[in-house]
Design an enzyme around this catalytic site. Sequence first.
Site, PDB file in Angstrom:
ATOM      1  N   LYS A   1      41.238  79.259 -66.775  1.00  0.00           N
ATOM      2  CA  LYS A   1      42.547  78.679 -66.439  1.00  0.00           C
ATOM      3  C   LYS A   1      42.468  77.152 -66.250  1.00  0.00           C
ATOM      4  O   LYS A   1      41.368  76.584 -66.151  1.00  0.00           O
ATOM      5  CB  LYS A   1      43.079  79.374 -65.181  1.00  0.00           C
ATOM      6  CG  LYS A   1      43.390  80.873 -65.389  1.00  0.00           C
ATOM      7  CD  LYS A   1      43.943  81.507 -64.115  1.00  0.00           C
ATOM      8  CE  LYS A   1      44.350  82.955 -64.339  1.00  0.00           C
ATOM      9  NZ  LYS A   1      44.890  83.579 -63.095  1.00  0.00           N
TER      10      LYS A   1
ATOM     11  N   TYR B   1      52.663  86.948 -68.972  1.00  0.00           N
ATOM     12  CA  TYR B   1      52.653  87.473 -67.599  1.00  0.00           C
ATOM     13  C   TYR B   1      53.972  88.177 -67.270  1.00  0.00           C
ATOM     14  O   TYR B   1      54.416  88.142 -66.121  1.00  0.00           O
ATOM     15  CB  TYR B   1      52.414  86.330 -66.611  1.00  0.00           C
ATOM     16  CG  TYR B   1      50.951  85.963 -66.404  1.00  0.00           C
ATOM     17  CD1 TYR B   1      50.021  86.899 -65.936  1.00  0.00           C
ATOM     18  CD2 TYR B   1      50.503  84.661 -66.613  1.00  0.00           C
ATOM     19  CE1 TYR B   1      48.688  86.552 -65.714  1.00  0.00           C
ATOM     20  CE2 TYR B   1      49.173  84.310 -66.385  1.00  0.00           C
ATOM     21  CZ  TYR B   1      48.273  85.263 -65.936  1.00  0.00           C
ATOM     22  OH  TYR B   1      46.956  84.911 -65.695  1.00  0.00           O
TER      23      TYR B   1
ATOM     24  N   ARG C   1      35.893  92.191 -65.112  1.00  0.00           N
ATOM     25  CA  ARG C   1      36.642  92.168 -63.837  1.00  0.00           C
ATOM     26  C   ARG C   1      35.669  92.077 -62.650  1.00  0.00           C
ATOM     27  O   ARG C   1      35.970  91.423 -61.658  1.00  0.00           O
ATOM     28  CB  ARG C   1      37.528  93.419 -63.700  1.00  0.00           C
ATOM     29  CG  ARG C   1      38.643  93.555 -64.726  1.00  0.00           C
ATOM     30  CD  ARG C   1      39.810  92.633 -64.533  1.00  0.00           C
ATOM     31  NE  ARG C   1      40.421  92.707 -63.241  1.00  0.00           N
ATOM     32  CZ  ARG C   1      41.608  92.171 -62.924  1.00  0.00           C
ATOM     33  NH1 ARG C   1      42.310  91.528 -63.865  1.00  0.00           N
ATOM     34  NH2 ARG C   1      42.097  92.246 -61.723  1.00  0.00           N
TER      35      ARG C   1
ATOM     36  N   THR D   1      41.376  88.945 -57.092  1.00  0.00           N
ATOM     37  CA  THR D   1      42.425  87.954 -57.378  1.00  0.00           C
ATOM     38  C   THR D   1      42.443  86.847 -56.322  1.00  0.00           C
ATOM     39  O   THR D   1      42.607  85.670 -56.643  1.00  0.00           O
ATOM     40  CB  THR D   1      43.805  88.664 -57.390  1.00  0.00           C
ATOM     41  OG1 THR D   1      43.734  89.780 -58.270  1.00  0.00           O
ATOM     42  CG2 THR D   1      44.903  87.717 -57.835  1.00  0.00           C
TER      43      THR D   1
ATOM     44  N   ASN E   1      42.922  80.523 -59.268  1.00  0.00           N
ATOM     45  CA  ASN E   1      41.764  81.417 -59.146  1.00  0.00           C
ATOM     46  C   ASN E   1      40.902  81.470 -60.412  1.00  0.00           C
ATOM     47  O   ASN E   1      40.250  82.467 -60.688  1.00  0.00           O
ATOM     48  CB  ASN E   1      42.219  82.810 -58.704  1.00  0.00           C
ATOM     49  CG  ASN E   1      43.122  83.468 -59.719  1.00  0.00           C
ATOM     50  OD1 ASN E   1      43.402  82.909 -60.768  1.00  0.00           O
ATOM     51  ND2 ASN E   1      43.575  84.671 -59.412  1.00  0.00           N
TER      52      ASN E   1
ATOM     53  N   HIS F   1      41.333  84.570 -65.896  1.00  0.00           N
ATOM     54  CA  HIS F   1      42.101  85.793 -66.148  1.00  0.00           C
ATOM     55  C   HIS F   1      41.224  86.758 -66.928  1.00  0.00           C
ATOM     56  O   HIS F   1      40.438  86.335 -67.781  1.00  0.00           O
ATOM     57  CB  HIS F   1      43.343  85.479 -67.004  1.00  0.00           C
ATOM     58  CG  HIS F   1      43.994  86.715 -67.559  1.00  0.00           C
ATOM     59  ND1 HIS F   1      44.907  87.450 -66.850  1.00  0.00           N
ATOM     60  CD2 HIS F   1      43.793  87.384 -68.736  1.00  0.00           C
ATOM     61  CE1 HIS F   1      45.263  88.513 -67.575  1.00  0.00           C
ATOM     62  NE2 HIS F   1      44.608  88.495 -68.717  1.00  0.00           N
TER      63      HIS F   1
ATOM     64  N   GLU G   1      46.585  91.788 -75.172  1.00  0.00           N
ATOM     65  CA  GLU G   1      46.294  90.381 -74.881  1.00  0.00           C
ATOM     66  C   GLU G   1      45.423  89.741 -75.973  1.00  0.00           C
ATOM     67  O   GLU G   1      45.606  88.569 -76.302  1.00  0.00           O
ATOM     68  CB  GLU G   1      45.613  90.265 -73.507  1.00  0.00           C
ATOM     69  CG  GLU G   1      46.577  90.613 -72.382  1.00  0.00           C
ATOM     70  CD  GLU G   1      45.938  90.614 -71.001  1.00  0.00           C
ATOM     71  OE1 GLU G   1      44.709  90.394 -70.894  1.00  0.00           O
ATOM     72  OE2 GLU G   1      46.675  90.825 -70.020  1.00  0.00           O
TER      73      GLU G   1
HETATM   74  O1  CDP Z   1      44.550  87.993 -62.359  1.00  0.00           O
HETATM   75  P1  CDP Z   1      44.559  89.352 -61.689  1.00  0.00           P
HETATM   76  O2  CDP Z   1      44.709  90.497 -62.662  1.00  0.00           O
HETATM   77  O3  CDP Z   1      43.397  89.532 -60.757  1.00  0.00           O
HETATM   78  O4  CDP Z   1      45.840  89.356 -60.725  1.00  0.00           O
HETATM   79  P2  CDP Z   1      47.366  89.746 -60.991  1.00  0.00           P
HETATM   80  O5  CDP Z   1      47.832  90.517 -59.817  1.00  0.00           O
HETATM   81  O6  CDP Z   1      47.542  90.362 -62.344  1.00  0.00           O
HETATM   82  O7  CDP Z   1      48.113  88.329 -60.956  1.00  0.00           O
HETATM   83  C1  CDP Z   1      48.119  87.463 -62.071  1.00  0.00           C
HETATM   84  C2  CDP Z   1      47.905  86.051 -61.589  1.00  0.00           C
HETATM   85  O8  CDP Z   1      49.012  85.639 -60.790  1.00  0.00           O
HETATM   86  C3  CDP Z   1      46.699  85.835 -60.660  1.00  0.00           C
HETATM   87  O9  CDP Z   1      45.461  85.754 -61.331  1.00  0.00           O
HETATM   88  C4  CDP Z   1      47.068  84.549 -59.961  1.00  0.00           C
HETATM   89  O10 CDP Z   1      46.816  83.384 -60.744  1.00  0.00           O
HETATM   90  C5  CDP Z   1      48.595  84.729 -59.779  1.00  0.00           C
HETATM   91  N1  CDP Z   1      48.912  85.262 -58.440  1.00  0.00           N
HETATM   92  C6  CDP Z   1      49.397  84.376 -57.476  1.00  0.00           C
HETATM   93  O11 CDP Z   1      49.603  83.198 -57.764  1.00  0.00           O
HETATM   94  N2  CDP Z   1      49.659  84.843 -56.208  1.00  0.00           N
HETATM   95  C7  CDP Z   1      49.472  86.131 -55.884  1.00  0.00           C
HETATM   96  N3  CDP Z   1      49.759  86.557 -54.635  1.00  0.00           N
HETATM   97  C8  CDP Z   1      48.976  87.027 -56.834  1.00  0.00           C
HETATM   98  C9  CDP Z   1      48.704  86.569 -58.107  1.00  0.00           C
HETATM   99 MG    MG Z   2      46.310  91.038 -63.881  1.00  0.00          MG
END
Ligand code: CDP
Ligand code: MG
Length: 136
Positions: A12, A52, A88, A94, A115, A118, A129
């Site tokens: 990212k 997203y 993962r 996350t 973070n 992805h 994807e």
């Molecule tokens: O990336 P991952 O699959 O672990 O998490 P997700 O639940 O699919 O969320 C996608 C992305 O949204 C995250 O990687 C974060 O960059 C963002 N996010 C955020 O800004 N705040 C949160 N509370 C949860 C996710």
């Molecule tokens: Mg995700």
Amino acid sequence: MIQKERTLSIIKPDAVSKGIIGAIISRFESSGLLIVSAKMLQLTTDQVLEFYNEHKNKFFFKDLMEFMISGPIFVQILEGNYAIRRNREIMGNTDPMKALAGTIRFDYGESCTKNVIHGSDSESSAKYEIAYFFDI
Ligand code: CDP
Ligand code: MG
């Protein structure tokens, strides 16, 4: 058991601007995940909305959008044994505060939004994807 899989990884904007693409890719390679294709690009708002889409109504979507369009990203297809799950694990939770020590997000993540990385979370999302970014 061997199950060769492909998964999509995105380094990212926070990580690209910190100059840690190489450090992250080293972790994939030393964990048995091969980079089979890669490119650098900058997402538009429309692309973030599409990519997203499952999160478009979440409270964090505005922050996520702002962050994801803020600079270039480095997108890769990773391949290896159970690549989707393995990636993962290497990424970590996350929320970097909840990520296990030694994971990418634990070491480099700043917040739930910034973070670093992805990774596809299932076989179906990996397929979608990968096809979203690559013609293979
Ligand atoms: O990336 P991952 O699959 O672990 O998490 P997700 O639940 O699919 O969320 C996608 C992305 O949204 C995250 O990687 C974060 O960059 C963002 N996010 C955020 O800004 N705040 C949160 N509370 C949860 C996710
Ligand atoms: Mg995700």
